[in-house]
Motif scaffolding. Structure first.
Motif, short mmCIF file in Angstrom:
data_model
loop_
_atom_site.label_atom_id
_atom_site.label_comp_id
_atom_site.label_asym_id
_atom_site.label_seq_id
_atom_site.Cartn_x
_atom_site.Cartn_y
_atom_site.Cartn_z
N VAL A 331 -47.47 64.14 -45.76
CA VAL A 331 -48.68 64.76 -46.28
C VAL A 331 -48.74 64.45 -47.77
CG1 VAL A 331 -49.89 66.94 -46.72
CG2 VAL A 331 -48.68 66.61 -44.56
N ILE A 332 -49.94 64.20 -48.29
CA ILE A 332 -50.09 63.84 -49.70
C ILE A 332 -50.98 64.86 -50.39
CG2 ILE A 332 -50.82 62.04 -51.30
CD1 ILE A 332 -50.27 60.00 -49.10
N GLN A 333 -50.50 65.34 -51.51
CA GLN A 333 -51.16 66.44 -52.22
C GLN A 333 -51.33 66.07 -53.69
OE1 GLN A 333 -49.31 70.43 -51.74
NE2 GLN A 333 -48.90 70.25 -53.93
N ILE A 334 -52.50 66.31 -54.23
CA ILE A 334 -52.71 66.08 -55.66
C ILE A 334 -51.98 67.16 -56.44
CG2 ILE A 334 -54.42 65.93 -57.51
CD1 ILE A 334 -56.41 64.87 -55.44
N GLN A 335 -51.16 66.74 -57.38
CA GLN A 335 -50.26 67.64 -58.11
C GLN A 335 -51.04 68.70 -58.89
OE1 GLN A 335 -47.47 65.43 -60.41
NE2 GLN A 335 -46.26 67.21 -60.99
N GLY A 336 -50.50 69.92 -58.93
CA GLY A 336 -51.19 71.06 -59.53
C GLY A 336 -51.54 70.89 -60.99
N ASN A 337 -50.59 70.43 -61.79
CA ASN A 337 -50.90 70.30 -63.22
C ASN A 337 -51.94 69.22 -63.47
OD1 ASN A 337 -49.07 68.34 -62.49
ND2 ASN A 337 -47.75 68.57 -64.28
N ASP A 340 -55.38 70.55 -62.73
CA ASP A 340 -55.82 71.36 -63.86
C ASP A 340 -56.29 70.50 -65.02
OD1 ASP A 340 -55.20 73.63 -62.44
OD2 ASP A 340 -53.30 73.98 -63.45
N TRP A 341 -55.51 69.48 -65.36
CA TRP A 341 -55.87 68.63 -66.50
C TRP A 341 -57.17 67.87 -66.25
CZ3 TRP A 341 -50.23 66.47 -66.63
CH2 TRP A 341 -49.39 67.43 -67.20
N LEU A 342 -57.35 67.35 -65.03
CA LEU A 342 -58.54 66.57 -64.71
C LEU A 342 -59.79 67.45 -64.74
CD1 LEU A 342 -57.05 64.35 -61.87
CD2 LEU A 342 -57.80 63.56 -64.13
N VAL A 343 -59.67 68.68 -64.24
CA VAL A 343 -60.82 69.60 -64.30
C VAL A 343 -61.09 69.99 -65.75
CG1 VAL A 343 -61.64 71.89 -63.67
CG2 VAL A 343 -60.48 70.48 -61.95
N ARG A 344 -60.04 70.30 -66.48
CA ARG A 344 -60.18 70.68 -67.89
C ARG A 344 -60.89 69.59 -68.69
NH1 ARG A 344 -54.74 70.17 -70.96
NH2 ARG A 344 -55.41 68.00 -70.66
N ASP A 345 -60.58 68.33 -68.37
CA ASP A 345 -61.14 67.19 -69.10
C ASP A 345 -62.41 66.65 -68.46
OD1 ASP A 345 -58.94 67.50 -70.73
OD2 ASP A 345 -57.80 65.88 -69.80
N ASN A 346 -62.96 67.42 -67.50
CA ASN A 346 -64.22 67.06 -66.83
C ASN A 346 -64.13 65.70 -66.12
OD1 ASN A 346 -66.84 67.67 -66.03
ND2 ASN A 346 -67.76 66.57 -67.77
N LYS A 347 -63.04 65.51 -65.40
CA LYS A 347 -62.86 64.26 -64.65
C LYS A 347 -62.67 64.57 -63.16
CE LYS A 347 -60.96 61.72 -68.58
NZ LYS A 347 -59.80 61.00 -69.16
N HIS A 370 -52.51 75.39 -60.81
CA HIS A 370 -51.95 76.61 -61.38
C HIS A 370 -53.06 77.56 -61.80
CE1 HIS A 370 -48.66 73.59 -62.24
NE2 HIS A 370 -47.99 74.53 -61.62
N THR A 371 -54.13 77.00 -62.31
CA THR A 371 -55.26 77.80 -62.76
C THR A 371 -56.33 77.81 -61.68
OG1 THR A 371 -54.85 77.32 -65.09
CG2 THR A 371 -57.08 78.01 -64.50
N VAL A 372 -56.73 78.98 -61.23
CA VAL A 372 -57.70 79.08 -60.14
C VAL A 372 -59.06 78.50 -60.53
CG1 VAL A 372 -58.52 81.40 -60.75
CG2 VAL A 372 -58.56 80.64 -58.35
N VAL A 411 -50.93 76.95 -68.42
CA VAL A 411 -49.62 76.90 -67.75
C VAL A 411 -48.86 75.62 -68.10
CG1 VAL A 411 -48.46 76.79 -65.52
CG2 VAL A 411 -50.31 78.43 -65.88
N ASP A 412 -49.57 74.51 -68.17
CA ASP A 412 -48.88 73.25 -68.49
C ASP A 412 -49.17 72.81 -69.92
OD1 ASP A 412 -47.72 72.58 -65.83
OD2 ASP A 412 -49.83 72.74 -65.26
N GLY A 413 -49.41 73.78 -70.76
CA GLY A 413 -49.71 73.45 -72.16
C GLY A 413 -48.60 73.89 -73.10
#
Length: 505
Positions: A331-337, A340-347, A370-372, A411-413
């Motif tokens: 199973v392949i899962q996009i990593q949590g951090n 978060d970073w991609l959403v934060r950076d609008n990607k 990590h961030t809902v 969380v990852d900052g």
């Protein structure tokens, strides 16, 4: 020392060294409470794997095999060490070693590096078996009590004849008894070491386990489905294996984890987890190589969920997805951090492209965070995975910083020195917001960090996650925690009350 004595001395050392190895292996197993070779046999590989699996799967056979194995090792070791019944003990040792050898044969693509370095065809079991065959055919057997009858009182005629071939019978008798004090010293040292430190061996058929014994399992671990695959409700986390500790300001803890979780210990932990009913593990991308080796060595069918991330520097979003597929991950899962970073950076388009790539290859696609807020943003854009993986824990523990000071995506900052700000101490920043999101999710949810990296007890953390909608929980465990955690999961699910969300999977 004349040449005959030197030859005899060399053969004695040769024989005694092998004898001590057998003897100590037997004593080690005897000293381990409830020791069993069942796990070793159940995971055997190679052309005769079916035979070993049949033995390991039978409680009746194991009730015979385990004590016979221990007694055989001790008797063979004693005989070789003291020099009695040498030919019988040598050939018996060869048989035992070959049984070990063919349980995990170092050929057919298997590399046994986890236990004894990189080997192919020839490993320590085969070498020791060849040494015993050599001893079997050697006419000279060295010093030992096998020679003592030659120095007992005899009839005059026999004594006269014997005196022609014997030199200094008294001295020879003492030489042949020399292994006795050596055995006493080594035996006392081994016993003292065991009393002080316990036993830790991985020999031809040893798995040592601390904590609760496998026999203390309370039942079968419940299962559920993600996609078309079945998973135990308790999934083994990969952080402790990878050395990621989330240890706040205790800077020595990650290196301590890595020192404890040697490759050998990782394999022991995985084998115990499978035996306890945990059929899957969620790992970071760097742990793929370890899991590939484990599955090759043991023939394990453990399902591996692997976390992947894009190579943003080279705009290659799929490189790690393809590597995971090529490595045989399940199973392949996009990593949590990274989510978060991609959403934060609008990607969010990168997340969508990665999800499409995973699914186009016929794989189940997971999305972690990590961030809902990350999952909410993806949901609003219509990016729905086959399952979510979300940090799920309450914040009623001492090291959690105040809610009013929490910031999305922190969380990852940066790790702040201010005690009232984030410092690797809180991973589900907004528990109420998380439970509200999980409540409306229409795909399975796997909760992780349910113990807040060790700040919450399993009884409390497991219950909170399942009550608030988690269908599965992913928990990092040392070997000595596995049986207890499985039992806690079973008890929690059997007595769960107050869950509002329907079960998915």
């Amino acid at each position: 020392m004349n040449k005959p004595d030197l030859k005899k001395l060399i053969i004695t050392f040769f024989r005694v060294a092998i004898g001590w190895h057998f003897l100590y292996e037997g004593l080690s197993k005897l000293w381990i409470e409830n020791w069993s070779a069942a796990g070793y046999l159940a995971n055997a590989t190679g052309p005769f794997a079916g035979f070993y699996h049949w033995m390991g799967g039978s409680e009746t056979l194991m009730s015979i095999i385990d004590p016979v194995n221990i007694v055989a090792l001790i008797l063979i070791g004693l005989a070789l060490f003291l020099g009695v019944a040498i030919r019988v003990s040598a050939i018996s040792g060869v048989v035992l070693l070959l049984l070990y050898y063919f349980a995990y044969p170092p050929f057919g693509g298997l590399q046994m590096g986890a236990v004894e370095g990189n080997v192919f065809v020839v490993n320590r079991n085969l070498i020791e078996a060849l040494a015993l065959i050599t001893l079997f055919f050697l006419k000279e057997k060295g010093f030992g009590i096998h020679a003592l009858p030659y120095f007992l009182p005899k009839k005059k005629t026999e004594q006269a004849i014997e005196n022609e071939n014997a030199v200094s019978s008294r001295r020879e008798a003492l030489k042949n008894l020399a292994t006795l004090p050596a055995l006493g010293v080594l035996g006392w040292g081994a016993f003292s070491s065991n009393e002080k430190y316990g036993v830790d061996t991985l020999s031809g058929a040893t798995i040592q386990v601390g904590g609760a014994d496998i026999s203390e399992l309370k039942g079968e671990l419940p299962k559920g489905k993600i996609g078309n695959m079945e998973f135990s409700r308790l999934v083994l986390g990969g952080n402790l294996i990878g050395g990621w500790a989330h240890s706040r300001d205790l800077i020595y803890v990650p290196s301590l984890f890595r020192a404890y979780n040697t490759e050998k210990k990782i394999f022991e932990t995985l084998m115990l987890a499978e035996k306890a009913g945990i059929d899957s593990i969620n790992i970071g991308f760097p742990t793929i190589e370890t899991m590939v080796k484990y599955r090759k060595m043991t023939g394990s069918n453990i399902k591996v969920i692997v976390q992947v991330h894009p190579d943003m520097e080279n705009s290659d979003y799929y490189v790690n997805i393809d590597k995971a597929i090529d490595s045989g991950m399940d199973v392949i899962q996009i990593q949590g951090n990274w989510c978060d970073w991609l959403v934060r950076d609008n990607k969010l388009d990168v997340i969508e492209k990665m999800m499409d790539r995973i699914r186009s290859q016929g794989y189940t696609a997971g999305l972690a965070s990590h961030t809902v807020d990350s999952l909410i943003a993806c949901e609003e854009q219509g990016i729905i995975p086959d399952y979510y993986m979300k940090t799920m824990h309450h914040d009623q523990y001492w090291s959690a910083h105040p809610r009013e000071n929490r910031v999305p995506f922190e969380v990852d900052g940066k790790k702040h020195l201010d005690h009232n700000r984030f410092h690797d101490n809180c991973f589900c920043l907004f528990p109420d917001k998380t439970t509200a999101f999980v409540e409306r999710a229409k795909v399975p949810v796997m909760g992780f960090k349910v113990l807040a990296a060790g700040a919450i007890s399993p009884e409390d953390g497991f219950k909170w996650a399942f009550q608030n909608g988690a269908d599965f929980i992913c928990v990092g465990m040392f070997d000595f925690q596995i049986v207890n955690d499985v039992n806690i999961t079973i008890d929690t699910l059997n007595n769960l009350q107050g869950r509002k969300r329907e079960w998915f999977g």
